[in-house]
Design an enzyme around this catalytic site. Structure first.
Site, PDB file in Angstrom:
ATOM      1  N   HIS A   1      52.742  31.552  36.376  1.00  8.14           N
ATOM      2  CA  HIS A   1      52.071  30.667  35.423  1.00  8.14           C
ATOM      3  C   HIS A   1      51.440  31.536  34.340  1.00  8.14           C
ATOM      4  CE1 HIS A   1      48.497  32.015  37.506  1.00  8.14           C
ATOM      5  NE2 HIS A   1      48.929  31.508  38.643  1.00  8.14           N
TER       6      HIS A   1
ATOM      7  N   GLY B   1      48.561  32.604  33.889  1.00 10.21           N
ATOM      8  CA  GLY B   1      47.679  33.677  34.364  1.00 10.21           C
ATOM      9  C   GLY B   1      48.465  34.961  34.563  1.00 10.21           C
ATOM     10  N   HIS B   2      49.607  34.835  35.259  1.00 14.22           N
ATOM     11  CA  HIS B   2      50.482  36.001  35.434  1.00 14.22           C
ATOM     12  C   HIS B   2      50.984  36.512  34.083  1.00 14.22           C
ATOM     13  CE1 HIS B   2      51.244  33.628  39.288  1.00 14.22           C
ATOM     14  NE2 HIS B   2      50.849  34.794  39.780  1.00 14.22           N
TER      15      HIS B   2
HETATM   16  P1  AMP Z   1      49.495  36.149  42.887  1.00 12.16           P
HETATM   17  O1  AMP Z   1      50.897  35.881  42.455  1.00 12.16           O
HETATM   18  O2  AMP Z   1      48.712  34.909  43.175  1.00 12.16           O
HETATM   19  O3  AMP Z   1      49.411  37.192  43.968  1.00 12.16           O
HETATM   20  O4  AMP Z   1      48.764  36.779  41.629  1.00 12.16           O
HETATM   21  C1  AMP Z   1      49.284  37.924  40.996  1.00 12.16           C
HETATM   22  C2  AMP Z   1      48.279  38.439  39.996  1.00 12.16           C
HETATM   23  O5  AMP Z   1      47.996  37.420  39.030  1.00 12.16           O
HETATM   24  C3  AMP Z   1      46.933  38.799  40.655  1.00 12.16           C
HETATM   25  O6  AMP Z   1      46.432  39.977  40.056  1.00 12.16           O
HETATM   26  C4  AMP Z   1      46.092  37.594  40.320  1.00 12.16           C
HETATM   27  O7  AMP Z   1      44.711  37.883  40.272  1.00 12.16           O
HETATM   28  C5  AMP Z   1      46.602  37.234  38.953  1.00 12.16           C
HETATM   29  N1  AMP Z   1      46.268  35.846  38.630  1.00 12.16           N
HETATM   30  C6  AMP Z   1      46.524  34.751  39.402  1.00 12.16           C
HETATM   31  N2  AMP Z   1      46.013  33.644  38.814  1.00 12.16           N
HETATM   32  C7  AMP Z   1      45.416  34.038  37.666  1.00 12.16           C
HETATM   33  C8  AMP Z   1      44.712  33.370  36.624  1.00 12.16           C
HETATM   34  N3  AMP Z   1      44.500  32.052  36.645  1.00 12.16           N
HETATM   35  N4  AMP Z   1      44.247  34.113  35.594  1.00 12.16           N
HETATM   36  C9  AMP Z   1      44.449  35.464  35.558  1.00 12.16           C
HETATM   37  N5  AMP Z   1      45.105  36.147  36.502  1.00 12.16           N
HETATM   38  C10 AMP Z   1      45.587  35.456  37.547  1.00 12.16           C
END
Ligand code: AMP
Length: 298
Positions: A28, A30-31
């Site tokens: 999404h 965020g990533h």
């Molecule tokens: P994940 O795929 O959930 O393991 O997340 C991968 C990376 O994306 C991690 O460093 C998370 O902290 C970051 N991340 C996930 N959601 C968000 C968000 N809403 N805003 C910023 N970074 C995010």
């Protein structure tokens, strides 16, 4: 952009300053914000996509965690990444690992207390990714605040020559922090889930008005979550940005974190609070103007 399955190929494709974004996929904005930050700073941008079994307890959602590699590849390609590293289980764990990375202290509170073993799984996979991808800079979201503390500490303790960058939280237009797990929420839960961001953003407003008491800030963050019948609060904690230790007062760089269960879905949110001149300034993150790609067809 190249999609590779082995560490060796990921390293071979990298040149110059290498920026690395580790993810579990189902991407999404965020990533994508992490990919954007890497793209600004680095010559090669490598994104890993791997749902790491080691960081899930047997009772957790490993089997149902959302996955869609084709969609993820299209998104990171559009964001300008150079390499997607999507290892099969046999590349990441050729045999059952007898070696685990345990970061003590910083993992004892909050998520670490509620999810025993979770941060061992995170630290182990991130150490393996750091060793195998060999980046210069790695990008993590502030969304997972205690994970960021743990990764920074692991990187320092194990002398990885890697700079760890923490990036602001990206939020839906109504405030909800983006998470791949948001796709589990039904429409009523999706509305109720706003209580987490309502709470931490109210606490951020109180910080701006001069509130410094940890107890009062935690109370402000917890209130909307407690008031929502469909949500169970796990914690609302003001914590030190370096050690993740709970703080009685806002007197050093901190984050105010909440975790709650919305039905069977666990959600996290926080605001980081940093000094700027004589002021404590909360980072409320970035709001999308419209609904996240999580809810749209890729
Ligand atoms: P994940 O795929 O959930 O393991 O997340 C991968 C990376 O994306 C991690 O460093 C998370 O902290 C970051 N991340 C996930 N959601 C968000 C968000 N809403 N805003 C910023 N970074 C995010």
């Amino acid at each position: 952009m190249k999609i590779v399955r082995t560490f060796a190929e990921a390293r071979d494709l990298a040149s110059g300053r290498v920026g690395f974004v580790p993810t579990m996929g189902y991407l999404h904005e965020g990533h994508i914000s992490l990919v954007d930050a890497a793209r600004r700073d680095c010559d090669t941008v490598t994104v890993s996509i791997f749902v790491n079994p080691l960081q899930f307890a047997p009772t957790e959602d490993l089997a149902s965690y959302p996955r869609d590699l084709d969609r993820d590849v299209a998104l990171v390609e559009a964001a300008g990444a150079d390499v997607v590293f999507a290892p099969p289980l046999s590349e990441m764990y050729p045999s059952d690992p007898l070696t685990r990375v345990t970061v003590s202290g910083v993992t004892e509170t909050m998520e670490g207390a509620i999810r025993p073993g979770h941060f061992d799984g995170v630290a182990t996979v991130v150490a393996k990714l750091f060793a195998g991808v060999a980046p210069d800079v790695a990008y993590f979201g502030r969304k997972d605040a205690q994970q960021l503390v743990t990764v920074r500490r692991m990187t320092a303790d194990l002398s990885f020559p890697i700079r760890v960058v923490g990036s602001p939280i990206v939020r839906e237009s109504d405030g909800l922090a983006l998470s791949s797990r948001n796709t589990y929420l039904d429409p009523a839960q999706r509305i109720a889930a706003r209580a987490l961001s309502t709470g931490v953003l109210a606490a951020a407003a109180a910080v701006r008005r001069g509130e410094r008491s940890g107890g009062i800030l935690e109370e402000i963050a917890a209130r909307p979550v407690d008031a929502e019948p469909g949500i169970d609060l796990d914690y609302a904690t003001l914590a030190d940005q370096e050690t993740a230790a709970p703080l009685g007062a806002l007197d050093r760089p901190a984050f105010l974190a909440v975790a709650a269960r919305v039905g069977r879905t666990r959600l996290l949110d926080n605001v980081h609070i940093d000094p700027d001149g004589g002021e404590w300034v909360p980072d409320e993150g970035i709001r999308l103007a419209e609904t996240s790609i999580l809810y749209r067809e890729a």
